[in-house]
Design a protein around this motif. Structure first.
Motif, PDB file in Angstrom:
ATOM      1  N   LEU A   1      10.616   3.299  -4.533  1.00  0.00           N
ATOM      2  CA  LEU A   1       9.393   3.574  -5.493  1.00  0.00           C
ATOM      3  C   LEU A   1       9.236   5.041  -5.427  1.00  0.00           C
ATOM      4  N   ALA A   2       9.476   5.582  -4.447  1.00  0.00           N
ATOM      5  CA  ALA A   2       8.979   6.997  -4.250  1.00  0.00           C
ATOM      6  C   ALA A   2       9.742   8.077  -5.246  1.00  0.00           C
ATOM      7  N   GLN A   3      10.903   7.543  -5.427  1.00  0.00           N
ATOM      8  CA  GLN A   3      12.167   8.404  -6.180  1.00  0.00           C
ATOM      9  C   GLN A   3      11.530   8.253  -7.749  1.00  0.00           C
ATOM     10  N   ARG A   4      11.151   6.877  -7.907  1.00  0.00           N
ATOM     11  CA  ARG A   4      10.809   6.650  -9.296  1.00  0.00           C
ATOM     12  C   ARG A   4       9.471   7.467  -9.691  1.00  0.00           C
ATOM     13  N   ILE A   5       8.421   7.547  -8.704  1.00  0.00           N
ATOM     14  CA  ILE A   5       7.642   8.305  -9.240  1.00  0.00           C
ATOM     15  C   ILE A   5       7.595   9.761  -9.241  1.00  0.00           C
ATOM     16  N   ALA A   6       8.612  10.197  -8.263  1.00  0.00           N
ATOM     17  CA  ALA A   6       8.903  11.755  -8.330  1.00  0.00           C
ATOM     18  C   ALA A   6       9.587  11.902  -9.857  1.00  0.00           C
ATOM     19  N   ASP A   7      10.307  11.268 -10.279  1.00  0.00           N
ATOM     20  CA  ASP A   7      11.176  11.285 -11.490  1.00  0.00           C
ATOM     21  C   ASP A   7       9.994  11.293 -12.590  1.00  0.00           C
ATOM     22  N   ALA A   8       9.274  10.191 -12.665  1.00  0.00           N
ATOM     23  CA  ALA A   8       8.275   9.847 -13.641  1.00  0.00           C
ATOM     24  C   ALA A   8       7.060  11.002 -14.024  1.00  0.00           C
ATOM     25  N   TRP A   9       6.637  11.578 -12.584  1.00  0.00           N
ATOM     26  CA  TRP A   9       5.605  12.292 -12.919  1.00  0.00           C
ATOM     27  C   TRP A   9       5.852  13.748 -12.205  1.00  0.00           C
ATOM     28  N   GLY A  10       7.136  14.099 -11.888  1.00  0.00           N
ATOM     29  CA  GLY A  10       7.392  15.514 -11.464  1.00  0.00           C
ATOM     30  C   GLY A  10       6.596  15.719 -10.037  1.00  0.00           C
ATOM     31  N   PHE A  11       6.147  14.755  -9.600  1.00  0.00           N
ATOM     32  CA  PHE A  11       5.671  15.139  -7.842  1.00  0.00           C
ATOM     33  C   PHE A  11       6.825  15.471  -6.985  1.00  0.00           C
ATOM     34  N   ARG A  12       6.576  16.167  -6.036  1.00  0.00           N
ATOM     35  CA  ARG A  12       7.076  15.767  -4.624  1.00  0.00           C
ATOM     36  C   ARG A  12       6.387  14.538  -3.996  1.00  0.00           C
ATOM     37  N   VAL A  13       7.147  13.778  -3.662  1.00  0.00           N
ATOM     38  CA  VAL A  13       6.779  12.526  -2.980  1.00  0.00           C
ATOM     39  C   VAL A  13       6.995  12.511  -1.523  1.00  0.00           C
ATOM     40  N   ILE A  14       6.137  12.066  -0.611  1.00  0.00           N
ATOM     41  CA  ILE A  14       6.400  11.678   0.799  1.00  0.00           C
ATOM     42  C   ILE A  14       6.108  10.352   1.082  1.00  0.00           C
ATOM     43  N   ALA A  15       7.218   9.585   1.482  1.00  0.00           N
ATOM     44  CA  ALA A  15       6.903   8.054   1.670  1.00  0.00           C
ATOM     45  C   ALA A  15       7.837   7.653   2.918  1.00  0.00           C
ATOM     46  N   PRO A  16       7.363   6.622   3.689  1.00  0.00           N
ATOM     47  CA  PRO A  16       8.208   5.838   4.718  1.00  0.00           C
ATOM     48  C   PRO A  16       9.184   5.175   4.152  1.00  0.00           C
ATOM     49  N   GLU A  17      10.393   5.189   4.620  1.00  0.00           N
ATOM     50  CA  GLU A  17      11.606   4.285   4.419  1.00  0.00           C
ATOM     51  C   GLU A  17      11.133   2.809   4.851  1.00  0.00           C
ATOM     52  N   GLY A  18      10.399   2.674   5.831  1.00  0.00           N
ATOM     53  CA  GLY A  18      10.018   1.337   6.372  1.00  0.00           C
ATOM     54  C   GLY A  18       8.490   1.126   6.715  1.00  0.00           C
ATOM     55  N   GLU A  19       8.192   1.001   7.966  1.00  0.00           N
ATOM     56  CA  GLU A  19       6.807   0.692   8.210  1.00  0.00           C
ATOM     57  C   GLU A  19       6.007   2.111   8.501  1.00  0.00           C
ATOM     58  N   ALA A  20       4.878   2.017   8.249  1.00  0.00           N
ATOM     59  CA  ALA A  20       3.926   3.276   8.109  1.00  0.00           C
ATOM     60  C   ALA A  20       2.848   2.881   8.947  1.00  0.00           C
ATOM     61  N   LEU A  21       2.532   3.480   9.963  1.00  0.00           N
ATOM     62  CA  LEU A  21       1.449   3.247  10.985  1.00  0.00           C
ATOM     63  C   LEU A  21       0.152   4.343  10.960  1.00  0.00           C
ATOM     64  N   ILE A  22      -0.946   4.035  10.917  1.00  0.00           N
ATOM     65  CA  ILE A  22      -2.003   5.071  10.827  1.00  0.00           C
ATOM     66  C   ILE A  22      -2.616   5.118  12.487  1.00  0.00           C
ATOM     67  N   VAL A  23      -2.330   6.229  13.185  1.00  0.00           N
ATOM     68  CA  VAL A  23      -2.437   6.332  14.549  1.00  0.00           C
ATOM     69  C   VAL A  23      -3.973   6.822  14.799  1.00  0.00           C
ATOM     70  N   PRO A  24      -4.803   6.390  15.763  1.00  0.00           N
ATOM     71  CA  PRO A  24      -5.725   6.846  16.199  1.00  0.00           C
ATOM     72  C   PRO A  24      -5.888   8.509  16.278  1.00  0.00           C
ATOM     73  N   GLY A  25      -6.967   8.993  15.673  1.00  0.00           N
ATOM     74  CA  GLY A  25      -6.866  10.408  15.825  1.00  0.00           C
ATOM     75  C   GLY A  25      -6.504  10.990  14.549  1.00  0.00           C
ATOM     76  N   GLY A  26      -5.978  10.210  13.643  1.00  0.00           N
ATOM     77  CA  GLY A  26      -5.644  10.737  12.265  1.00  0.00           C
ATOM     78  C   GLY A  26      -4.197  11.257  12.137  1.00  0.00           C
ATOM     79  N   ALA A  27      -3.172  10.383  12.402  1.00  0.00           N
ATOM     80  CA  ALA A  27      -1.757  10.751  12.299  1.00  0.00           C
ATOM     81  C   ALA A  27      -1.079   9.543  11.676  1.00  0.00           C
ATOM     82  N   LEU A  28      -0.144  10.031  11.156  1.00  0.00           N
ATOM     83  CA  LEU A  28       0.924   8.836  10.515  1.00  0.00           C
ATOM     84  C   LEU A  28       2.190   8.736  11.204  1.00  0.00           C
ATOM     85  N   PHE A  29       2.914   7.759  11.463  1.00  0.00           N
ATOM     86  CA  PHE A  29       4.068   7.432  12.123  1.00  0.00           C
ATOM     87  C   PHE A  29       5.048   6.526  11.538  1.00  0.00           C
TER      88      PHE A  29
END
Length: 712
Positions: A116-144
């Motif tokens: 999905l991230a590649q399709r968004i990058a191709d269609a809108w011309g963005f650089r897209v950062i996305a997780p291959e699998g799980e995405a966790l929001i960690v206390p303190g404001g971090a992504l893992f």
């Protein structure tokens, strides 16, 4: 995530937008440069879950160039979600945004071969950062992104018409991410290296892998200082981490990263001996945190809160916040001399005072001062040197306050100072405080006992000091107590009337008779004390395999000399069981403890209580066996043992329930983007019931865990 192939088709910039299908409306919340998209107000994460993340990203990134879109949707996403995302991306493109971070499970994975991230990058011309699998929001404001040992997993960067580039487990990436991403998944001695938000977890292969709700996921990453967490909380005792594995991990890091590493225990154990051994082995200084850096519930919603160190018990329950927050372990000299005492690095003031010498000491009066220790505090005269900061091992359920110096008199002037100290400390610490008198009171301690009772704390008398001093001697004594001192007294049990093949018969000692050489006193015989000392030394150094081999040899030799049912044999067997438990071989430990319980029961007499204790040890170790098939194979013998205790109804039912769970198939579903919170605390801030320790003794209710935030 095949649903995204239909809900969010490849965008044709020249064609019309797909028509909405009349599905449910989509909710969009904006917090700084972060957009939270949900189908229902009940979907997670919610606005409170992403508030810290939004604040942290706004402080580090330019929201005019980088936007973060967090998607929360339970079950199958409706078509309206895809249409709303299209509108959001159109708006971001018009606003000049060049990079979009899409926090959505699997957005960077092939579905089936078109992320999905590649399709968004191709269609809108963005650089897209996305997780291959799980995405966790960690206390303190971090992504893992967990489970990212494979460099191709974790967070990925997609560019228009390009190929995805792996970024690592954490986003935004801390300065040390590249070096930690190159660490092998297994350490030199067999321990497992798990990526966690704050760094890595070094755990025994017998321990279960961490889950998103565990404490190791509740620690936010420091941009400059990676964390190495040793072990995990385990009610059954778990396994310690060998110092060689820690040394190998540190040696695998670049020098500039290695010098900024912080080590901390992830279990109830004090890991200072292992860290000191690693410092000696590598010839470098190693920073050791006294406890896990956690964010208390409620912190961080307003502004950017700093993690505070908090000790946790066997059940992963936060207890009290230490005053000595970090020390530096210094290596031994090139001439092989003993290393210097650990140096206090960071500390916080326990109470207000009239002076502060910057070395962990606060002056309370013209005569008395209080000094912070890793295990608590020391109240002493201002003219006397305080004990080393590491004089006592750290325990989660005990805040030790030592009073005076060994062999020195304690005059009555200490009484009002101690009373004021206890009054100024947070009252919720009283569940953990234990006073220990080191000096000698002229009144026999009468006034000190009164102060202890008035403030609701315990008062004990410290044992006589050992002849030798120093960090290693102190910990050697502590480890001897932890490794051997909890063995039950079996001296009432007469030796077996037979001996092993080829051995001389062992005669039972008569009442009142002093056992001589070759007689059985119920303890490990004097002729084997050096062997026992070698077992303890190996365990202290974290060399559990060596300790297990030595303990097995000790068991065999004592058994051959005294007989299988002799008290000395059963004592040595429990030493072997304890070492097996420390090394993580819970199955062997359970079998050994069970054997002791069966033999004590067969002898009868007043030892039924001792047999019950050995059975409790066996039960706890059996439940800690991670291999379900092996645990199931042991269940018959374990249940048969427990049924021999008339008063063990609750324990027997719990064991039967555990056996039923072993037969259930393990169920697990992939985790979507969720907010990982710090452990739940008791709402009233009071004590909570603690589960029993492996020796079946448990802990007093007054020492149960209180609120984590209370000690800041």
């Amino acid at each position: 995530m095949t649903l995204w192939s239909t809900v969010f088709p490849r965008r044709d910039r020249g064609g019309p937008d797909p028509e909405p299908d009349g599905g449910p409306p989509v909710l969009v919340d904006q917090l700084a440069g972060l957009l939270l998209v949900r189908v229902s107000p009940a979907d997670r994460p919610g606005p409170q879950d992403v508030a810290e993340l939004a604040g942290e990203l706004a402080a580090r990134e330019d929201p005019r160039r980088i936007a973060t879109v967090v998607v929360g949707a339970e079950g199958r996403a409706p078509a309206t979600l895809g249409h709303r995302l299209s509108d959001i991306l159109d708006t971001l493109q018009a606003d000049g945004v060049t990079t979009v971070r899409l926090v959505l499970y699997g957005a960077g994975g092939a579905v089936p071969d078109d992320p999905l991230a590649q399709r968004i990058a191709d269609a809108w011309g963005f650089r897209v950062i996305a997780p291959e699998g799980e995405a966790l929001i960690v206390p303190g404001g971090a992504l893992f992104a967990p489970d990212s040992h494979d460099p191709s997993r974790g967070w990925q960067l997609f560019t228009p018409g390009g190929h995805p580039r792996p970024l690592g487990s954490r986003d935004p990436a801390p300065n040390w991410q590249g070096a930690f991403g190159e660490l092998a998944a297994t350490a030199a001695g067999g321990c497992v290296v798990e990526q966690i938000p704050a760094g890595v977890l070094l755990r025994s292969p017998r321990e279960a892998p961490p889950q998103p709700g565990d404490l190791c996921y509740a620690m936010p990453p420091d941009p400059d200082h990676p964390l190495v967490v040793l072990g995990t909380p385990d009610p059954a005792g778990g396994a310690g981490i060998p110092s060689d594995d820690l040394s190998a991990l540190l040696a695998a890091l670049p020098a500039d990263v290695r010098g900024k590493v912080r080590v901390v225990s992830g279990s109830h154990r004090d890991v200072l001996p292992a860290v000191q051994e690693a410092a000696d082995s590598l010839g470098i200084e190693v920073e050791l945190l006294t406890s896990l850096p956690l964010l208390a519930d409620g912190e961080g919603a307003e502004g950017r809160a700093e993690p505070c160190p908090v000790l946790v018990d066997r059940d992963a329950v936060p207890t009290w916040r230490p005053f000595a927050e970090a020390v530096v372990c210094r290596p031994a000299g090139a001439d092989g001399a003993e290393p210097a005492e650990p140096r206090l690095l960071r500390w916080r003031r326990p109470v207000p005072g009239i002076g502060d010498d910057g070395q962990g000491t606060v002056h309370l009066s013209q005569q008395w001062r209080v000094t912070v220790l890793r295990a608590g505090l020391h109240l002493g005269l201002r003219g006397e040197a305080p004990p080393p900061v590491s004089a006592l091992p750290v325990t989660a359920d005990r805040l030790t306050v030592d009073i005076g110096s060994p062999g020195r008199p304690l005059d009555e002037s200490v009484v009002p100072v101690l009373s004021r100290l206890l009054y100024d400390l947070d009252p919720r610490l009283r569940a953990f405080i234990i006073l220990r008198t080191q000096g000698t009171s002229a009144d026999g301690g009468r006034l000190l006992r009164r102060v202890a009772v008035q403030h609701g704390v315990r008062l004990l008398y410290a044992p006589a000091p050992a002849a030798a001093t120093g960090t290693r001697t102190a910990f050697r004594s502590a480890l001897v107590m932890a490794g051997v001192a909890d063995m039950p007294d079996l001296s009432w049990l007469a030796p077996a009337p037979w001996a092993a093949a080829g051995a001389e018969p062992v005669r039972a000692t008569a009442v009142g008779e002093v056992p001589g050489p070759g007689r059985d006193s119920g303890a490990v015989p004097a002729e084997y004390r050096e062997d026992l000392a070698r077992v303890v030394s190996a365990a202290e150094a974290g060399q559990y395999r060596t300790a297990a081999d030595l303990a097995e040899s000790l068991d065999r030799r004592v058994s051959a000399a005294y007989g299988e049912n002799a008290p000395s044999t059963l004592e040595a067997r429990q030493v072997r069981a304890h070492v097996a438990r420390l090394g993580g071989d819970n199955a062997l430990a359970a079998d050994l403890y069970r054997d002791v319980a069966v033999r004590v029961l067969a002898a009868g007499g007043p030892g039924v209580a001792e047999a019950d204790r050995a059975a409790a040890n066996a039960d706890a170790c059996w439940r800690a066996v991670r291999d379900s098939a092996r645990a199931g194979g042991m269940a018959g013998d374990m249940l048969a043992l427990l049924r021999r205790f008339p008063a063990a109804g609750r324990r027997l039912r719990a064991a039967e329930d555990h056996l039923a769970r072993l037969s259930e198939p393990s169920a697990g579903a992939p985790h979507r983007a969720v907010a990982v919170s710090a452990p739940t605390r008791p709402a009233d801030g009071g004590a909570t019931e603690r589960s029993s320790a492996p020796d079946g003794t448990g802990a007093p209710a007054e020492q149960a865990a209180g609120e984590m935030a209370a000690y800041g």
